[in-house]
Design an enzyme around this catalytic site. Structure first.
Site, mmCIF file in Angstrom:
data_model
loop_
_atom_site.group_PDB
_atom_site.id
_atom_site.type_symbol
_atom_site.label_atom_id
_atom_site.label_comp_id
_atom_site.label_asym_id
_atom_site.label_seq_id
_atom_site.Cartn_x
_atom_site.Cartn_y
_atom_site.Cartn_z
ATOM 1 N N ASP A 86 -72.278 22.698 78.408
ATOM 2 C CA ASP A 86 -73.179 23.305 79.404
ATOM 3 C C ASP A 86 -73.001 22.989 80.820
ATOM 4 O OD1 ASP A 86 -74.067 20.641 78.169
ATOM 5 O OD2 ASP A 86 -75.954 21.213 79.395
ATOM 6 N N GLU A 87 -73.687 23.307 81.845
ATOM 7 C CA GLU A 87 -73.612 23.048 83.272
ATOM 8 C C GLU A 87 -72.454 22.361 83.765
ATOM 9 O OE1 GLU A 87 -78.798 22.036 83.474
ATOM 10 O OE2 GLU A 87 -77.187 20.354 82.633
ATOM 11 N N VAL A 88 -71.465 23.141 83.616
ATOM 12 C CA VAL A 88 -70.244 22.646 84.269
ATOM 13 C C VAL A 88 -69.605 23.137 85.552
ATOM 14 C CG1 VAL A 88 -67.677 22.491 83.631
ATOM 15 C CG2 VAL A 88 -69.276 22.780 81.599
#
Length: 527
Positions: A320-322
């Site tokens: 996530d949230e890369v």
């Protein structure tokens, strides 16, 4: 205001029920079992309650059942002096609990049969409660339910059990009933983790999602790459390899699987403290370097070591949230991307899929956060379970695509959102808009998430409970038995919250937001 008024009325009703026959007028069990029948007889519970396994196929070589029975007796007695006299009381005395487990196997595989039947007769000599279960883990749930039937009588100084005979048939609605803890944002000592595991069993949650590492710290010893835990906050805020094994074994003996997570390629800045070559550059340190084979060698080493500790079917790989900007602003990585015909999105997909293959090579099925599905769901390995967190509507898209899903939508089931009320936790339905039975089966269950930015050992339990219990009933109880209005279960949940407090779990009041303090002097049941 109307909702708060209804809650206050429900809590006042709960407080009014306090007395030697508390619970005699209603079923005060949490979570509510699938089927309950009861009578009107009061039993006394022997101060020397016996465990019998006559007729059971389970040998209990690891002591799982014996130790669970001892824990059950301890939470029933609550350290009271059980020293009253049975003479002249006129009530039958329950001598023990007979447990018959059909399966000799005690491997805690995902989807293990957790069903049970609990019978408490009103007559017999000797008088024994009866538990029947396919596996020992169903028997553990039955013991928890039995413990909630018992009350200490302060006048008689004995344990009483009201409303016998009881016949309870029970099984979970979902196999996956999880709680996430985060030991990267704040370190949680081993005894605190164990206390969380103990508290999970009281509401029949069965999966501890251990978000072990993140960008802030890397507290776990990895023998294959021993410098990784140089990223811990301090020398003492660490878990040894044996600590992790101990936690997993502790949980397994309580019917709780431990799901380990490494969140890659983002959320991994702490890895580079020990191995700086994992960073794209000294000034741009996250996500992990996609162009460096060493990155994947380290991931392989971690998952190889994980396979010696974490025996659960799944491993969580994050995803996530890369923010991929470090890859395009670091010249050598940008050159690598051009050489391989990739843009940032391609590289993100490449990293996730390559890591999935490594995990599968170590025998794991994979869980990834939903961004991986949102960006390249058709490329994910078919063993992938998509972990929903961003909002509603994702689960139905995942199962329509034929993949499995876990629900944790942050607007309802994130415990660090202190404005998320227990009513919202209770009413959050994982199968919303999923009507096809085959697609419903792809929803493995759900998980409440205790992210650690603003909690540590001092306040974790009161932030988890009782809101996690509200979600636990949603995940355990048949949908037709769930309340259509959360307010109608407030009194029962208040009683369960007080039970947690009595058992040493620092559960917060129902009234107010998460982690609220009591507003004024008064009974636990009125808070």
């Amino acid at each position: 205001m109307a909702s708060a008024a209804r809650l206050l009325l429900a809590l006042l009703a709960a407080a009014a029920a306090v007395g030697p026959c508390a619970g005699a007028g209603r079923v005060d069990l949490w979570p509510m079992p699938a089927s309950v029948a009861r009578g009107a007889q009061t039993l006394l519970v022997s101060r020397d309650l016996k465990l019998s396994t006559a007729g059971s196929n389970y040998s209990d070589g690891r002591g799982i059942l014996r130790e669970a029975f001892q824990r059950m007796v301890a939470v029933v007695e609550l350290d009271h002096a059980i020293n009253g006299s049975y003479n002249g009381r006129g009530s039958p005395v329950l001598a023990g609990v007979r447990v018959v487990v059909r399966s000799p196997n005690d491997e805690l595989n995902f989807g293990v049969d957790e069903s049970y039947k609990l019978s408490v007769p009103a007559t017999g000599n000797p008088l024994y409660a009866q538990i029947e279960a396919q596996t020992v883990f169903g028997a553990l749930h039955a013991l928890e339910t039995f413990s909630q039937l018992c009350n200490f009588d302060f006048n008689a100084r004995l344990i009483e059990l009201h409303s016998a005979p009881w016949t309870i048939m029970d099984m979970p609605r979902f196999h996956y009933r999880g709680l996430l803890i985060d030991t990267s944002r704040h370190y949680l000592p081993v005894p605190v983790i164990k206390s969380v595991i103990d508290s999970m069993t009281f509401s029949k949650l069965n999966i501890l999602h251990w978000h072990i590492v993140d960008e802030q710290s890397f507290p776990l010893q990895i023998p294959s790459y021993p410098k990784l835990w140089n990223g811990a906050y301090s020398y003492s805020e660490r878990y040894t390899f044996d600590d992790a094994i101990d936690i997993v074994q502790y949980a397994e003996k309580r019917g709780v699987n431990v799901l380990a997570e490494i969140d890659v390629p983002g959320h991994a800045l702490s890895w580079g403290v020990g191995y700086p070559s994992l960073w794209p550059s000294a000034i741009c340190k996250e996500p992990l370097d996609v162009s460096n084979d060493f990155t994947f060698q380290v991931i392989n080493g971690i998952l190889s070591d994980f396979s010696k500790i974490f025996k659960f079917k799944f491993v969580h790989l994050g995803g996530d949230e890369v923010n991929t900007s470090c890859w395009t602003t670091t010249p050598r990585i940008k050159s690598w991307l051009i050489q391989h015909g990739m843009n940032e999105s391609d590289a993100y997909r490449y990293f996730v899929l390559r890591t999935q293959k490594i995990a599968i090579s170590h025998g794991y099925d994979i869980i990834n956060w939903e961004e991986t599905f949102n960006n390249f769901g058709d490329k994910l390995d078919r063993k992938t379970v998509v972990h929903n967190w961003l909002g509603s509507g994702v689960a139905e898209k995942v199962v329509t695509a034929g993949l499995r899903c876990i629900v944790s939508n942050q607007d309802k089931w994130y415990l660090d959102h202190l404005d998320a009320t227990w009513e919202g936790f209770y009413m959050n339905e994982p199968l919303t808009n999923i009507h096809n039975p085959e697609q419903q089966r792809l929803v493995l269950g759900g998980e409440v998430c205790m992210w650690g930015e603003h909690i540590d050992a001092s306040d974790i339990q009161q932030t988890i409970w009782p809101r996690a219990a509200a979600a636990a009933e949603r995940l355990w109880t048949p949908i037709e038995k769930l309340a259509k209005d959360a307010g109608s279960v407030a009194a029962r949940l208040a009683r369960f919250r007080c039970l947690l407090n009595q058992r040493g779990v620092a559960a917060a009041p129902l009234a107010g937001y998460g982690r609220s303090a009591p507003s004024e002097p008064g009974s636990c049941l009125r808070q």
